[in-house]
Design an enzyme around this catalytic site. Sequence first.
Site, PDB file in Angstrom:
ATOM      1  N   LYS A 126      44.892  39.935  34.446  1.00 41.00           N
ATOM      2  CA  LYS A 126      43.690  40.363  33.746  1.00 41.00           C
ATOM      3  C   LYS A 126      43.342  39.309  32.701  1.00 41.00           C
ATOM      4  O   LYS A 126      44.120  39.047  31.788  1.00 41.00           O
ATOM      5  CB  LYS A 126      43.937  41.711  33.078  1.00 41.00           C
ATOM      6  CG  LYS A 126      42.755  42.204  32.272  1.00 41.00           C
ATOM      7  CD  LYS A 126      42.963  43.617  31.786  1.00 41.00           C
ATOM      8  CE  LYS A 126      41.797  44.066  30.930  1.00 41.00           C
ATOM      9  NZ  LYS A 126      41.951  45.447  30.468  1.00 41.00           N
ATOM     10  N   GLU A 160      52.722  36.271  36.173  1.00 41.76           N
ATOM     11  CA  GLU A 160      52.325  37.649  35.880  1.00 41.76           C
ATOM     12  C   GLU A 160      52.542  38.547  37.099  1.00 41.76           C
ATOM     13  O   GLU A 160      53.103  39.638  36.999  1.00 41.76           O
ATOM     14  CB  GLU A 160      50.837  37.721  35.488  1.00 41.76           C
ATOM     15  CG  GLU A 160      50.516  37.340  34.060  1.00 41.76           C
ATOM     16  CD  GLU A 160      50.999  38.385  33.052  1.00 41.76           C
ATOM     17  OE1 GLU A 160      51.550  39.427  33.439  1.00 41.76           O
ATOM     18  OE2 GLU A 160      50.810  38.137  31.849  1.00 41.76           O
ATOM     19  N   LYS A 185      41.392  40.783  37.856  1.00 43.72           N
ATOM     20  CA  LYS A 185      40.245  41.257  37.097  1.00 43.72           C
ATOM     21  C   LYS A 185      39.812  40.217  36.078  1.00 43.72           C
ATOM     22  O   LYS A 185      40.680  39.720  35.370  1.00 43.72           O
ATOM     23  CB  LYS A 185      40.658  42.538  36.387  1.00 43.72           C
ATOM     24  CG  LYS A 185      39.615  43.137  35.518  1.00 43.72           C
ATOM     25  CD  LYS A 185      40.195  44.319  34.802  1.00 43.72           C
ATOM     26  CE  LYS A 185      39.136  44.843  33.857  1.00 43.72           C
ATOM     27  NZ  LYS A 185      39.674  45.691  32.852  1.00 43.72           N
ATOM     28  N   SER A 213      32.367  45.639  34.822  1.00 44.25           N
ATOM     29  CA  SER A 213      31.096  46.123  34.278  1.00 44.25           C
ATOM     30  C   SER A 213      30.041  45.033  34.119  1.00 44.25           C
ATOM     31  O   SER A 213      28.865  45.259  34.405  1.00 44.25           O
ATOM     32  CB  SER A 213      31.355  46.813  32.934  1.00 44.25           C
ATOM     33  OG  SER A 213      31.975  45.917  32.028  1.00 44.25           O
ATOM     34  N   TYR A 240      31.671  49.907  40.437  1.00 45.58           N
ATOM     35  CA  TYR A 240      30.692  50.892  40.000  1.00 45.58           C
ATOM     36  C   TYR A 240      29.616  51.096  41.067  1.00 45.58           C
ATOM     37  O   TYR A 240      28.847  52.040  41.004  1.00 45.58           O
ATOM     38  CB  TYR A 240      30.064  50.443  38.668  1.00 45.58           C
ATOM     39  CG  TYR A 240      31.127  50.232  37.601  1.00 45.58           C
ATOM     40  CD1 TYR A 240      31.685  51.318  36.925  1.00 45.58           C
ATOM     41  CD2 TYR A 240      31.616  48.959  37.307  1.00 45.58           C
ATOM     42  CE1 TYR A 240      32.681  51.139  35.979  1.00 45.58           C
ATOM     43  CE2 TYR A 240      32.618  48.764  36.353  1.00 45.58           C
ATOM     44  CZ  TYR A 240      33.142  49.856  35.705  1.00 45.58           C
ATOM     45  OH  TYR A 240      34.146  49.677  34.780  1.00 45.58           O
TER      46      TYR A 240
HETATM   47  C1  PBG Z   1      40.939  48.694  28.954  1.00 52.37           C
HETATM   48  C2  PBG Z   1      40.083  48.264  30.085  1.00 52.37           C
HETATM   49  C3  PBG Z   1      38.994  47.375  30.064  1.00 52.37           C
HETATM   50  C4  PBG Z   1      38.485  47.382  31.358  1.00 52.37           C
HETATM   51  C5  PBG Z   1      39.283  48.225  32.125  1.00 52.37           C
HETATM   52  N1  PBG Z   1      40.266  48.744  31.319  1.00 52.37           N
HETATM   53  C6  PBG Z   1      38.360  46.629  28.954  1.00 52.37           C
HETATM   54  C7  PBG Z   1      39.109  45.651  28.179  1.00 52.37           C
HETATM   55  O1  PBG Z   1      40.223  45.252  28.494  1.00 52.37           O
HETATM   56  O2  PBG Z   1      38.562  45.256  27.140  1.00 52.37           O
HETATM   57  C8  PBG Z   1      37.267  46.620  31.804  1.00 52.37           C
HETATM   58  C9  PBG Z   1      36.527  47.218  32.955  1.00 52.37           C
HETATM   59  C10 PBG Z   1      35.146  46.711  33.154  1.00 52.37           C
HETATM   60  O3  PBG Z   1      34.652  45.806  32.455  1.00 52.37           O
HETATM   61  O4  PBG Z   1      34.499  47.238  34.076  1.00 52.37           O
HETATM   62  N2  PBG Z   1      41.955  47.837  28.624  1.00 52.37           N
HETATM   63 ZN    ZN Z   2      42.789  48.284  26.562  1.00 48.87          ZN
END
Ligand code: PBG
Ligand code: ZN
Length: 327
Positions: free
Chosen positions: A195, A233, A248, A274, A313
């Site tokens: 991530k 990771e 991600k 998102s 989504y």
């Molecule tokens: C929480 C989390 C996030 C997302 C999923 N779980 C945001 C972040 O890490 O700030 C992002 C999902 C998205 O942008 O659709 N840790």
């Molecule tokens: Zn978080």
Amino acid sequence: MSFPQSRLRRLRRTPTLRRMVRETVCRVDDLIYPLFVVPGTGRRREISSMPGIFQLSPELLVEEAGRAREAGVGAVLLFGVADDKDDRGNPACAEYGIVQQGLRALKKTFPELAVITDVCLCAYTSHGHCGILRGNEVDNDETCRQLAAMALSHARAGADMVAPSDMMDGRVAAIRRALDEGGFPMTALMSYAVKFASAYYGPFREAADSAPRSGDRRGYQMDPANRRETFREAAFDAEEGADILMVKPALAYLDILRDLRERCDLPLAAYNVSGEYAMVKAASARGWLDEEQVVMENLLAMKRAGADLIITYHALDAARWLKKGEY
Ligand code: PBG
Ligand code: ZN
């Protein structure tokens, strides 16, 4: 043999021929639909930067899951939007916390729906960071203990799978141990293994009310410049007991997906985040892009890069478009 004996256009000539030699497909079973649950009843608030995506109170969450089932989508990823927060994120672990309520409601109406829960503290901490702070830094080991308690409370409320998104070191092992010792050896774990600290999460932070009040997440999420580090990771999380690994965001990191696919045998998920959704929705609302074509092309690209599963989504629309049998 090459041109003119070979002509690649021969197999592109008709739709049937093209379908016969199509190498990658996206199936409705590959799709996971994210949902945001808020406390109360009758609450349905659209996220301004994510048209078509709503924060829903539990009974409306169940309705939305019903629409997912109808479209053929079998799995959802559940996020809580908490109205009570504290500096340790304790509301995340409450037996009747918001995700726990949403979970029970979903599993009661749709026992066969696969419900995955996001495990992270940022929507439950008053400071908005993904863990417990010591000074200005997130305390790794203390956070792992809290995440393990959170995951266990999700399992108790009926989660089929938990998905830690915090990026602490050792959290997969801590969560796996808590689940096994707590009597949930069959609760699966999908790790947000790779991530990146990404600006593409912007709209989500409005949806989950989880933006850090100060600073950023670069002290725990990965540097977008790094590729080799993703192998470490992924290897750690696989060794610690993850059942599925996630990359991600998706679109700017398809090279990483491909690299991991070649090195690792676990199922891989891509998170079509998102910001990726917001860009497509904004451009298609202006008539600048054909939404259906672009969404299906993006999803196909994730599959081609090596994703088995896609969190998106667009899941309900994509499921309907897939039914036409053109993709
Ligand atoms: C929480 C989390 C996030 C997302 C999923 N779980 C945001 C972040 O890490 O700030 C992002 C999902 C998205 O942008 O659709 N840790
Ligand atoms: Zn978080």
